[in-house]
Motif scaffolding. Structure first.
Motif, short mmCIF file in Angstrom:
data_model
loop_
_atom_site.label_atom_id
_atom_site.label_comp_id
_atom_site.label_asym_id
_atom_site.label_seq_id
_atom_site.Cartn_x
_atom_site.Cartn_y
_atom_site.Cartn_z
N GLU A 35 4.40 6.89 -5.33
CA GLU A 35 4.43 6.58 -3.90
C GLU A 35 3.27 7.28 -3.21
N VAL A 36 2.67 6.58 -2.27
CA VAL A 36 1.59 7.15 -1.46
C VAL A 36 2.22 7.90 -0.29
N VAL A 37 1.95 9.18 -0.19
CA VAL A 37 2.43 9.97 0.94
C VAL A 37 1.62 9.60 2.18
N ASN A 70 0.81 -1.22 0.00
CA ASN A 70 0.00 0.00 0.00
C ASN A 70 0.85 1.27 0.00
N ARG A 71 2.15 1.14 -0.21
CA ARG A 71 3.01 2.33 -0.28
C ARG A 71 3.04 2.92 -1.68
N PHE A 72 2.49 2.18 -2.66
CA PHE A 72 2.46 2.65 -4.04
C PHE A 72 1.07 2.45 -4.61
N LEU A 73 0.76 3.24 -5.63
CA LEU A 73 -0.51 3.09 -6.34
C LEU A 73 -0.26 3.24 -7.83
N LEU A 74 -1.17 2.66 -8.59
CA LEU A 74 -1.17 2.84 -10.04
C LEU A 74 -2.22 3.88 -10.36
N LEU A 75 -1.79 4.98 -10.96
CA LEU A 75 -2.69 6.07 -11.33
C LEU A 75 -2.94 5.98 -12.84
N THR A 76 -4.21 5.84 -13.20
CA THR A 76 -4.60 5.87 -14.62
C THR A 76 -5.29 7.20 -14.85
N HIS A 77 -4.76 7.96 -15.78
CA HIS A 77 -5.24 9.31 -16.06
C HIS A 77 -5.34 9.50 -17.56
N THR A 88 -8.97 8.16 0.93
CA THR A 88 -8.28 9.22 0.23
C THR A 88 -6.79 8.91 0.19
N PHE A 89 -6.18 9.13 -0.96
CA PHE A 89 -4.74 8.96 -1.13
C PHE A 89 -4.10 10.32 -1.37
N ILE A 90 -2.99 10.59 -0.69
CA ILE A 90 -2.22 11.81 -0.91
C ILE A 90 -0.96 11.41 -1.67
N ILE A 91 -0.70 12.10 -2.78
CA ILE A 91 0.49 11.85 -3.60
C ILE A 91 1.19 13.18 -3.87
N ALA A 92 2.45 13.11 -4.28
CA ALA A 92 3.23 14.32 -4.55
C ALA A 92 3.89 14.21 -5.92
N ALA A 93 4.03 15.34 -6.57
CA ALA A 93 4.74 15.41 -7.85
C ALA A 93 6.23 15.61 -7.56
N GLY A 94 6.92 14.50 -7.32
CA GLY A 94 8.33 14.55 -6.95
C GLY A 94 9.23 15.17 -8.01
N PHE A 95 8.82 15.06 -9.28
CA PHE A 95 9.60 15.67 -10.36
C PHE A 95 9.10 17.06 -10.71
#
Length: 164
Positions: A57-59, A36-43, A67-74
Motif C-alpha cells: 500500500e502507498v502511504v 494508485n493506492r498500491f504499487l508493485l515493488l521489484t527488489h 516519490t512513494f512512501i511505503i511502510a513495513a506493516g509486518f
C-alpha cells in the motif's frame, strides 16, 4: 501511546496466497485496476540475488517529485524490507507506469509525520490499518504519530539502477 493488542506475523498458507494475488494482476497487465493506492515493488533477494516482487500500500505519493512512501506493516523482519536494506535499488510499478528507484529509509520522526498525514487523509483506513498491524489507537494525533515512529517507512525516489 498506541497499545499493542496482538503480535502479527506475515501470512502463511492460504492467507499468503491471497496476499500475493495482486502480483498476478500486474503480471497479466491489470495492475492498473489497483489504482494508485498500491504499487508493485521489484527488489533483489538478499540471499538469492533473484528478483522478488511484492505489492504494498502507498502511504503517500508526491506526484511532483514522483516519490512513494511505503511502510513495513509486518515489521522490520519483512523479507522485502530486509532485501532493500541490503540493496536499495528497486523498480516500482504503479498503475500502468514503471520507474527505477532507490529506497531511502525514514527516521522515526519522519515516519511519525507521514503516518499523521495519512491518518488525516484516510481516517477510516488508518483505524483499519492500525488494527491489522495489532495496535489500538486512542485517536489522538500524538497516538498516531507515536505509531508511525514505531514503523519502518521508506521513501522510494526516482533513480536509475545504479542509484543515481
Amino acid at each position: 501511546m498506541p497499545e499493542k493488542i496482538k503480535d502479527i506475523k506475515p501470512p502463511r498458507g492460504l492467507a499468503r496466497f491471497a496476499f500475493r494475488l495482486p502480483i498476478g494482476l500486474y503480471r497479466i497487465g491489470l495492475g492498473g485496476l489497483l489504482g494508485n493506492r498500491f504499487l508493485l515493488l521489484t527488489h533483489t533477494g538478499r540471499k538469492s540475488g533473484q528478483a522478488r516482487k511484492t505489492v504494498l500500500e502507498v502511504v503517500r505519493r508526491d506526484k511532483e517529485t514522483n516519490t512513494f512512501i511505503i511502510a513495513a506493516g509486518f515489521g522490520p523482519k519483512s523479507d522485502w524490507y530486509l532485501n532493500i536494506r541490503k540493496n536499495p535499488r528497486v523498480t516500482v510499478q504503479c498503475e500502468q507506469k514503471s520507474w527505477d528507484m532507490t529506497a531511502h529509509f525514514l527516521t522515526p520522526e519522519q515516519s511519525g509525520e507521514e503516518m499523521l498525514d495519512y491518518a488525516r487523509r484516510n481516517p477510516l483506513a488508518m483505524r483499519e490499518l492500525a488494527g491489522f498491524m495489532g495496535y489500538r489507537l486512542d485517536g489522538s494525533e500524538a497516538d498516531v504519530r507515536a505509531l508511525g515512529q514505531e514503523l519502518q517507512m521508506v521513501a522510494l525516489k526516482p533513480g536509475d539502477k545504479n542509484g543515481n
